[in-house]
Design an enzyme around this catalytic site. Structure first.
Site, PDB file in Angstrom:
ATOM      1  N   GLY A   1       0.840  -1.187   0.000  1.00  0.00           N
ATOM      2  CA  GLY A   1       0.000   0.000   0.000  1.00  0.00           C
ATOM      3  C   GLY A   1       0.870   1.230   0.000  1.00  0.00           C
TER       4      GLY A   1
ATOM      5  N   GLU B   1       1.208   3.263   2.507  1.00  0.00           N
ATOM      6  CA  GLU B   1       1.817   3.493   3.806  1.00  0.00           C
ATOM      7  C   GLU B   1       2.654   2.318   4.269  1.00  0.00           C
ATOM      8  OE1 GLU B   1       0.952   5.987   6.010  1.00  0.00           O
ATOM      9  OE2 GLU B   1       1.453   5.153   7.957  1.00  0.00           O
TER      10      GLU B   1
ATOM     11  N   LEU C   1       2.044  -5.369   3.581  1.00  0.00           N
ATOM     12  CA  LEU C   1       1.279  -6.370   4.309  1.00  0.00           C
ATOM     13  C   LEU C   1       1.769  -7.757   3.938  1.00  0.00           C
ATOM     14  CD1 LEU C   1      -1.190  -6.822   6.170  1.00  0.00           C
ATOM     15  CD2 LEU C   1      -2.495  -7.207   4.104  1.00  0.00           C
TER      16      LEU C   1
ATOM     17  N   ASP D   1      -9.501   6.727   7.276  1.00  0.00           N
ATOM     18  CA  ASP D   1      -9.126   6.370   5.904  1.00  0.00           C
ATOM     19  C   ASP D   1     -10.123   5.370   5.345  1.00  0.00           C
ATOM     20  OD1 ASP D   1      -6.039   5.061   4.371  1.00  0.00           O
ATOM     21  OD2 ASP D   1      -7.699   6.251   3.568  1.00  0.00           O
TER      22      ASP D   1
END
Lengths: 306, 382
Positions: free
Chosen positions: A36, A38, A41, A191
């Site tokens: 992503g 940020e 994962l 978000d």
């Protein structure tokens, strides 16, 4: 992580990623699921080989000043962990030392605050809807949490049966209801996009995973099951513990705009989300929805120069 | 050969540009090659995917900026007067430079909005006058769309996420279904406005641009203080940062008058204007790069195009470049001829619309201070 897991294949990254310790030396398999904006994962196991877990790493951003980068990473890891711990009601209430988890009914509502704000309110309110925290390291920027099986709502809507509008409306209402519960618990997500809401299969036997550990569609390709399932919320990286109407309205506005840009064909049905939100929130909901109108107008009426 | 003249004056820059759109060889969608490449190897199939902006030829691109003294900002009334004083001169100069005659011009493009009322009106009056004098159609243009289209044309970026940052606008834009959709924006003031107002507090000169002078000062700084970091999803907010950095400036100035310089706790170095500029830039630019990255992750793009006056800033370009390359992508930026408000972008975007059959009737040629980027139908792209 704002991106969803499936719709664009991972681009070859110019720099090889190394896992933070202890994962770089652990024998447990660690598969990159999503990159992503940020964070990264990974799917892995934690503590025991049979406990599937999601490892969320916030890597260094070399384009940020290192002081700012460290500060932001630490703040975000801690904020996310505190919110998840509170909502899933696991373990010790953040900010205390050995304080037991309070009975939600006995808590009093307080002004929006940092960790531990609103003692007892919302604790455990979203158990099962948000991933539980299994471990974290705020200096190295990682959190390990419960693995959530299913697909993102974004993927589910893309793959939906276009003739079945009722199913879509039902899904949107369920989303609105969950967001209402979240706000009632004193948390603002920060978000909300359709990549951060997931659909978990209600029947446990219907989910499968490929060898690479990628998340696959719910059900065995049966279209009817496309929009069914329990709602789960993920990615609390920008979440705050707030009860202000303004923050809640902005939270809804972010979702509204993200929904409209990602699903322009379905944009007209977003009202279902807001209606269900109002019902779930009760009295407080009306105030927030009115505030939402102000927030919308702010974007439109801004004086733009130059 | 379509030629347009474009007039821009939504803020303190008056721009006049004349552009030529060389014809493409056949009627299929524009060639993906820009004017620098030869068309010889082009296949006879129509180009697939999103075609790049068609090649353009810039015949003239002139600009005159109105700057107010240090410590002040430009006021609408004075700015409008400046535009009225300079527009005739610039138009004449542009026509001479471009070696075009009246007969060659196809349309008069002007900024319909968004922007400051007075300045916009002054320029619109000039455009309407030209339109009636020369008997040419008018084309009203959205200022933001002008920036985006010019950026695409100059850099050749195919379908980037666009960061549009200027004194009046801060938007993250991505193209979708014939609209430039706004994915994220500043919720209160634009980043350029935040920088400009900070420049006033420190009496940093406005010539050539306050942001430019802040950038030069920041290069001399190196201490990173703490400012609030307000990213809300894909939106950002600057008023809190501005308030805090203005407080810091006041503290620094007070310390100076008392002859006890304010020292940074960590390094024991004095905090100077350079350090404040450095801190401010690093913080706000990090925020901008972050929301751009979010949009890129959300739509699955890996190209970024930076447009708008703040896009001239080399540090911002550098940070964006690092972010883009970490994602396996690249950043596109233009130089000050096109980043900063200019007339050529209005001529370009106007001509694109005009070629699709769009024009603005005289009775409809008012200006508007608020004009959203996604209100415009981008029917020159599919």
């Amino acid at each position: 992580m704002a991106s969803s897991q499936e719709d664009h294949p991972l681009q070859t990254q110019p720099q090889p990623r190394t896992l933070p310790p202890p994962f770089n030396t652990s024998p447990a398999p660690c598969v990159l699921i999503a990159q992503g904006a940020e964070s990264l994962l990974y799917r892995t196991t934690f503590l025991t080989p049979t406990q599937p877990a999601a490892l969320k790493v916030r890597p260094e951003k070399k384009w940020r000043h290192p002081t700012l980068d460290k500060r932001l990473t630490r703040q975000r890891v801690l904020a996310e962990a505190r919110v998840l711990v509170k909502l899933s009601g696991e373990g010790i209430v953040a900010g205390g030392g050995g304080r037991k988890v309070k009975d939600p009914k006995k808590g009093k509502e307080k002004e929006s605050g940092g960790d531990g704000g609103g003692e007892g309110v919302g604790v455990g309110a979203l158990r099962g809807v948000v991933p539980a925290v299994l471990g974290l390291d705020w200096e190295r920027g990682w959190i390990v949490m419960e693995w959530i099986e299913g697909v993102t709502v974004k993927q589910a809507i893309y793959a939906r049966d276009l003739a079945d509008e009722a199913a879509l409306k039902g899904l949107l209402r369920r989303i609105g209801g969950v967001v209402g519960l979240l706000h009632k618990a004193g948390v603002v997500h920060g978000d909300l996009t359709t990549s951060n809401v997931m659909l978990r299969p209600t029947v446990s036997s219907s989910s499968t995973t490929t060898e690479e550990g990628e998340k696959t569609k719910v059900g065995d390709g049966g279209d009817g099951a496309g929009l069914d399932g329990d709602i789960a919320l993920i990615d609390f990286g920008l979440a705050t513990q707030s009860i202000s109407d303004e923050d809640r309205a902005v939270d809804l506005y972010v979702l509204e705009r993200a929904f409209g840009s990602t699903h322009p064909k379905e944009e007209g049905l977003f009202g279902e989300v807001l209606e269900a939100y109002g019902e779930s929130m009760g009295k407080g909901g009306k105030v927030v929805l009115r505030r939402l109108e102000d927030v919308r107008m702010r974007g439109r009426k801004k004086s733009m120069i130059g | 050969m379509p030629i347009a003249i474009g007039l821009e004056g939504s803020a303190n820059k008056l721009g006049v540009g004349i552009i030529l759109h060389p014809p493409t060889r056949d009627l299929t969608p524009p060639s993906p090659h820009d004017s620098a490449y030869s068309d010889d190897e082009r296949s006879s199939q129509p180009s697939k995917g999103t075609p790049r902006s068609p090649p353009v030829q810039i015949l003239a691109n002139l600009r005159h900026t109105f700057n107010s003294p240090p410590g002040t900002g430009f006021l609408p009334k004075d700015t409008a007067a400046h535009h009225r004083r300079w527009v005739v001169r610039l138009v004449k100069q542009a026509m001479a430079q471009a070696h075009v005659q009246l007969e060659d011009i196809d349309c008069i493009c002007f900024t319909r909005g968004p922007g400051m009322g007075g300045p916009l009106s002054s320029v619109a009056i000039a455009a309407r006058t030209l339109s009636q004098l020369w008997d040419k159609p008018l084309v009203g243009v959205n200022h933001c769309v002008g920036h985006v289209e010019m950026g695409r044309a100059i850099t050749g970026a195919e379908n980037p996420v666009v960061l549009y940052v200027s004194g009046g606008n801060t938007q993250v834009i991505a193209y979708s279904a014939q609209r430039y959709r706004i994915f994220g924006e500043a919720l209160d003031v634009a980043v350029g406005n935040c920088l400009d107002r900070f420049a006033r507090v420190l009496n940093i000169p406005n010539d050539p641009a306050p942001g430019y002078n802040i950038e030069q000062l920041a290069k001399k700084g190196g201490i990173m203080l703490e400012l609030p970091y307000a990213v809300k999803g894909m939106d950002v907010s600057f008023s809190g940062i501005l308030a805090r950095v203005e407080e810091m400036a006041a503290k620094m100035q007070q310390a100076e008058t008392k002859n006890e310089p304010w020292l940074d706790v960590a390094t024991q170095q004095p905090i100077t204007p350079a350090e404040l500029c450095f801190t401010l830039q690093e913080t706000v630019f990090a925020m901008l790069v972050e929301i751009t990255e979010r949009a890129m992750a959300h739509v699955g793009a890996n190209q970024v195009l930076i447009v708008g006056g703040v896009g001239c800033n080399e540090r911002l370009q550098e940070m964006m470049g690092i972010m883009a390359s970490e994602r396996g992508g690249s950043v596109f930026a233009t130089d000050e001829r096109f980043c900063i408000d200019n007339g050529i972008m209005i001529a370009h975007a106007g001509l694109l619309a005009y070629k699709q059959g769009f024009s603005t009737a005289l009775s409809d040629s008012g200006v508007t201070q608020r004009f959203r980027t996604d209100e415009v139908l981008i029917n020159w792209r599919d």
